[in-house]
Design a protein around this motif. Structure first.
Motif, PDB file in Angstrom:
ATOM      1  N   MET A 300     -11.173 -10.083  21.591  1.00  0.00           N
ATOM      2  CA  MET A 300     -10.630 -11.042  22.554  1.00  0.00           C
ATOM      3  C   MET A 300      -9.985 -12.228  21.851  1.00  0.00           C
ATOM      4  O   MET A 300      -8.911 -12.703  22.240  1.00  0.00           O
ATOM      5  CB  MET A 300     -11.729 -11.513  23.509  1.00  0.00           C
ATOM      6  CG  MET A 300     -12.148 -10.467  24.530  1.00  0.00           C
ATOM      7  SD  MET A 300     -13.138 -11.146  25.890  1.00  0.00           S
ATOM      8  CE  MET A 300     -14.647 -11.565  25.026  1.00  0.00           C
ATOM      9  N   LYS A 303      -6.677 -11.367  20.626  1.00  0.00           N
ATOM     10  CA  LYS A 303      -5.796 -10.937  21.717  1.00  0.00           C
ATOM     11  C   LYS A 303      -5.538  -9.431  21.762  1.00  0.00           C
ATOM     12  O   LYS A 303      -4.607  -8.975  22.432  1.00  0.00           O
ATOM     13  CB  LYS A 303      -4.432 -11.670  21.640  1.00  0.00           C
ATOM     14  CG  LYS A 303      -4.525 -13.183  21.728  1.00  0.00           C
ATOM     15  CD  LYS A 303      -4.973 -13.642  23.092  1.00  0.00           C
ATOM     16  CE  LYS A 303      -4.925 -15.157  23.239  1.00  0.00           C
ATOM     17  NZ  LYS A 303      -5.350 -15.614  24.562  1.00  0.00           N
ATOM     18  N   GLU A 306      -7.242  -8.569  26.294  1.00  0.00           N
ATOM     19  CA  GLU A 306      -7.128  -9.743  27.162  1.00  0.00           C
ATOM     20  C   GLU A 306      -8.276  -9.720  28.171  1.00  0.00           C
ATOM     21  O   GLU A 306      -8.910  -8.679  28.388  1.00  0.00           O
ATOM     22  CB  GLU A 306      -5.783  -9.706  27.912  1.00  0.00           C
ATOM     23  CG  GLU A 306      -4.561  -9.614  27.016  1.00  0.00           C
ATOM     24  CD  GLU A 306      -4.232 -10.931  26.330  1.00  0.00           C
ATOM     25  OE1 GLU A 306      -4.820 -11.965  26.745  1.00  0.00           O
ATOM     26  OE2 GLU A 306      -3.392 -10.928  25.419  1.00  0.00           O
ATOM     27  N   TRP A 307      -8.534 -10.882  28.788  1.00  0.00           N
ATOM     28  CA  TRP A 307      -9.600 -10.917  29.783  1.00  0.00           C
ATOM     29  C   TRP A 307      -9.308  -9.962  30.933  1.00  0.00           C
ATOM     30  O   TRP A 307     -10.198  -9.366  31.505  1.00  0.00           O
ATOM     31  CB  TRP A 307      -9.803 -12.338  30.297  1.00  0.00           C
ATOM     32  CG  TRP A 307     -10.960 -12.451  31.247  1.00  0.00           C
ATOM     33  CD1 TRP A 307     -10.940 -12.803  32.561  1.00  0.00           C
ATOM     34  CD2 TRP A 307     -12.340 -12.172  30.951  1.00  0.00           C
ATOM     35  NE1 TRP A 307     -12.196 -12.773  33.099  1.00  0.00           N
ATOM     36  CE2 TRP A 307     -13.083 -12.389  32.134  1.00  0.00           C
ATOM     37  CE3 TRP A 307     -13.024 -11.767  29.799  1.00  0.00           C
ATOM     38  CZ2 TRP A 307     -14.466 -12.215  32.199  1.00  0.00           C
ATOM     39  CZ3 TRP A 307     -14.397 -11.596  29.872  1.00  0.00           C
ATOM     40  CH2 TRP A 307     -15.100 -11.816  31.058  1.00  0.00           C
ATOM     41  N   LYS A 308      -8.025  -9.779  31.223  1.00  0.00           N
ATOM     42  CA  LYS A 308      -7.630  -8.829  32.272  1.00  0.00           C
ATOM     43  C   LYS A 308      -8.067  -7.412  31.896  1.00  0.00           C
ATOM     44  O   LYS A 308      -8.499  -6.638  32.756  1.00  0.00           O
ATOM     45  CB  LYS A 308      -6.120  -8.877  32.490  1.00  0.00           C
ATOM     46  CG  LYS A 308      -5.618  -7.964  33.609  1.00  0.00           C
ATOM     47  CD  LYS A 308      -4.121  -8.095  33.788  1.00  0.00           C
ATOM     48  CE  LYS A 308      -3.616  -7.223  34.929  1.00  0.00           C
ATOM     49  NZ  LYS A 308      -3.872  -5.786  34.705  1.00  0.00           N
ATOM     50  N   ASP A 309      -7.966  -7.075  30.616  1.00  0.00           N
ATOM     51  CA  ASP A 309      -8.421  -5.753  30.162  1.00  0.00           C
ATOM     52  C   ASP A 309      -9.919  -5.590  30.401  1.00  0.00           C
ATOM     53  O   ASP A 309     -10.382  -4.523  30.790  1.00  0.00           O
ATOM     54  CB  ASP A 309      -8.125  -5.570  28.668  1.00  0.00           C
ATOM     55  CG  ASP A 309      -6.643  -5.591  28.349  1.00  0.00           C
ATOM     56  OD1 ASP A 309      -5.865  -5.026  29.141  1.00  0.00           O
ATOM     57  OD2 ASP A 309      -6.267  -6.179  27.323  1.00  0.00           O
ATOM     58  N   ILE A 310     -10.649  -6.666  30.154  1.00  0.00           N
ATOM     59  CA  ILE A 310     -12.097  -6.632  30.355  1.00  0.00           C
ATOM     60  C   ILE A 310     -12.414  -6.380  31.829  1.00  0.00           C
ATOM     61  O   ILE A 310     -13.251  -5.537  32.168  1.00  0.00           O
ATOM     62  CB  ILE A 310     -12.743  -7.960  29.906  1.00  0.00           C
ATOM     63  CG1 ILE A 310     -12.358  -8.301  28.461  1.00  0.00           C
ATOM     64  CG2 ILE A 310     -14.250  -7.913  30.083  1.00  0.00           C
ATOM     65  CD1 ILE A 310     -12.845  -7.324  27.440  1.00  0.00           C
ATOM     66  N   LEU A 311     -11.727  -7.117  32.700  1.00  0.00           N
ATOM     67  CA  LEU A 311     -11.966  -6.968  34.137  1.00  0.00           C
ATOM     68  C   LEU A 311     -11.524  -5.602  34.648  1.00  0.00           C
ATOM     69  O   LEU A 311     -12.115  -5.054  35.576  1.00  0.00           O
ATOM     70  CB  LEU A 311     -11.238  -8.069  34.907  1.00  0.00           C
ATOM     71  CG  LEU A 311     -11.700  -9.512  34.652  1.00  0.00           C
ATOM     72  CD1 LEU A 311     -10.827 -10.496  35.430  1.00  0.00           C
ATOM     73  CD2 LEU A 311     -13.168  -9.689  35.030  1.00  0.00           C
TER      74      LEU A 311
END
Length: 466
Positions: A300, A303, A306-311
């Protein structure tokens, strides 16, 4: 059978157990929790709703009915095992997003893929390399390697139907069976494996670390990976044996991918670092979950993720919900006395039978009971703790029992075309008919059992585990 019928069956079984007279020696609370647990597992098998929904409803009912306090029903979500699984799923996300998994497979094919047998071993080796970081064996076999297997088959004019046996059927079955073996080789190679380690700790009071699991699996696992592809090559041979074109195809794919990206390099370094820390935890004292979370944190920060990938990694959060629920229920089944009572009751029935014979029978029943399951996790949660406790009560060494059942919990996926997530993908490709799949699966299950329990038990004895 429609979803309503499935749901009514689950409710009827749960209600029948709930209302059944409580056996002598058990608290009503323990018996009622068993009713909820059995209904939950049946819900996992029949799936009137997604398994996450079934699990959520189960813990809600458990707290609502007063079987467990709310904090007790939710206790599984604070377990470090859950977060190890989530973090490992995110590792896999890095492999898939950056393309590193595909690159590794194509590099190996370019290097050694000039015969069909070598291609089979290359696929097995590719699966082995990425397995420690992909707890979704479906993502590993289906998301990363299946497109490569399909491309290779097509390149040699092997399609479902008359040309299936050219190379496609052999490669499909070889990779699927290799995935079966690699799933057993690392605690983080299949989502249910950390649950096994937890159940072993709760039921048998023994600790199976990431390093111990990998060390115990190393010898039987590598032997299986050598034997099974060769067996398939001889027993289910491809029509084409020389495949120099595979090297060309791999080289073309690598050229399309270009040089290693920044993201791939980061994922590779994080992966190697995690393997080193996992395997040396007895010296560093770093918890396996903390190591996995550190790896995700690095991805993370750089990069790569991304946090979107996590979600967006729905598999991780879905697994967290249903496994967290199961861990809480299973933990309190033991705490409330059901597992010890069950072990004592069953072991009394097999008193006088030498533990070796009793353990062998339990192991065979455990393995082939998977004909009735479409989920490895459902199989584990339904049977692992009970079978382990009975075997140990009969006199079998705890680590021998824990490891043998742990590995059989993965190797049983060789049996059917619905045994685990990757099975419908490879069977659905259309290269292998059901009868052949079941025949090959049964024979390979016997080969694996001989290797893992026969040679494996000797290896574990050398390690001083029993």
């Amino acid at each position: 059978m429609n979803n309503l019928t499935r749901g009514l069956i689950v409710l009827a079984v749960g209600a029948a157990l709930w209302l059944w007279p409580v056996p002598a020696g058990l608290k009503p609370q323990a018996w009622h929790l068993l009713a909820v647990f059995v209904a939950t597992i049946l819900g996992f098998i029949l799936q009137p709703l997604p398994i996450g929904s079934v699990a959520f409803i189960s813990i809600t009912f458990t707290a609502l009915a007063g079987v467990l306090k709310p904090a007790e029903a939710l206790s599984g979500f604070s377990n470090t095992t859950i977060w190890l699984i989530v973090a490992a799923f995110l590792f896999a996300k890095g492999f898939i997003k950056t393309g590193l998994g595909r690159r590794i497979a194509y590099m190996l094919i370019r290097a050694i893929g000039d015969s069909t047998l070598k291609l089979g071993y290359t696929l097995a080796l590719s699966d082995l390399i990425i397995s420690p970081a992909t707890p979704s064996n479906t993502a590993r076999a289906g998301g990363i390697l299946f497109p490569i297997v399909k491309s290779l088959s097509t390149a040699f004019g092997s399609e479902p139907g008359p040309t299936a046996r050219k190379v496609g059927a052999f490669l499909m079955q070889t990779e699927y069976q290799a995935n079966t073996i690699t799933s057993a080789m690392f605690m983080t190679a299949m989502a249910g494996n950390p649950l096994i380690a937890l159940l072993a700790a709760k039921t048998l009071n023994i600790q199976i670390s990431w390093g111990l699991w990998a060390l115990a699996a190393a010898v039987p696992g590598l032997i299986s990976l050598l034997v099974v592809p060769y067996f398939l090559y001889k027993f289910y041979p491809p029509e084409i044996t020389k495949t120099p074109e595979a090297k060309t195809l791999a080289a073309e794919e690598l050229a399309k991918m270009g040089p290693m990206s920044w993201g791939e390099k980061i994922v590779a370094l994080v992966f190697v670092g995690a393997l080193v820390l996992w395997s040396t935890s007895q010296y560093t004292k770093l918890d396996a979950t903390v190591v996995a979370m550190l790896g995700v944190a690095v991805m993370m920060i750089t990069k790569v993720l991304e946090w979107k990938d996590i979600l967006d990694e729905k598999g991780a959060w879905d697994t967290m919900v249903w496994m967290g629920s199961l861990i809480g229920l299973a933990d309190y089944l033991s705490k409330l006395g059901f597992i010890p009572w069950f072990a004592k009751t069953v072991s009394a029935g097999i008193a006088g039978i030498p533990w070796i014979q009793a353990f062998f029978v339990l192991l065979v029943v455990y393995m082939y009971a998977h004909y009735g399951f479409a989920s490895l996790v459902a199989h584990i949660t339904a049977m692992y703790a009970a079978f382990a406790s009975v075997a140990v009560a009969a006199g079998a060494p705890a680590y021998l029992v824990a490891l043998a059942l742990a590995f059989m919990s993965n190797l049983c996926m060789s049996l059917t075309h619905y045994a685990a997530g990757p099975a419908p993908i490879y069977f659905g490709a259309g290269y292998i008919d059901q009868g052949t799949w079941w025949k090959l699966g049964f024979i390979i299950s016997v080969i694996n059992m001989v290797i893992w329990v026969g040679i494996g038990a000797i290896w574990w004895k050398v390690l001083g585990l029993w």
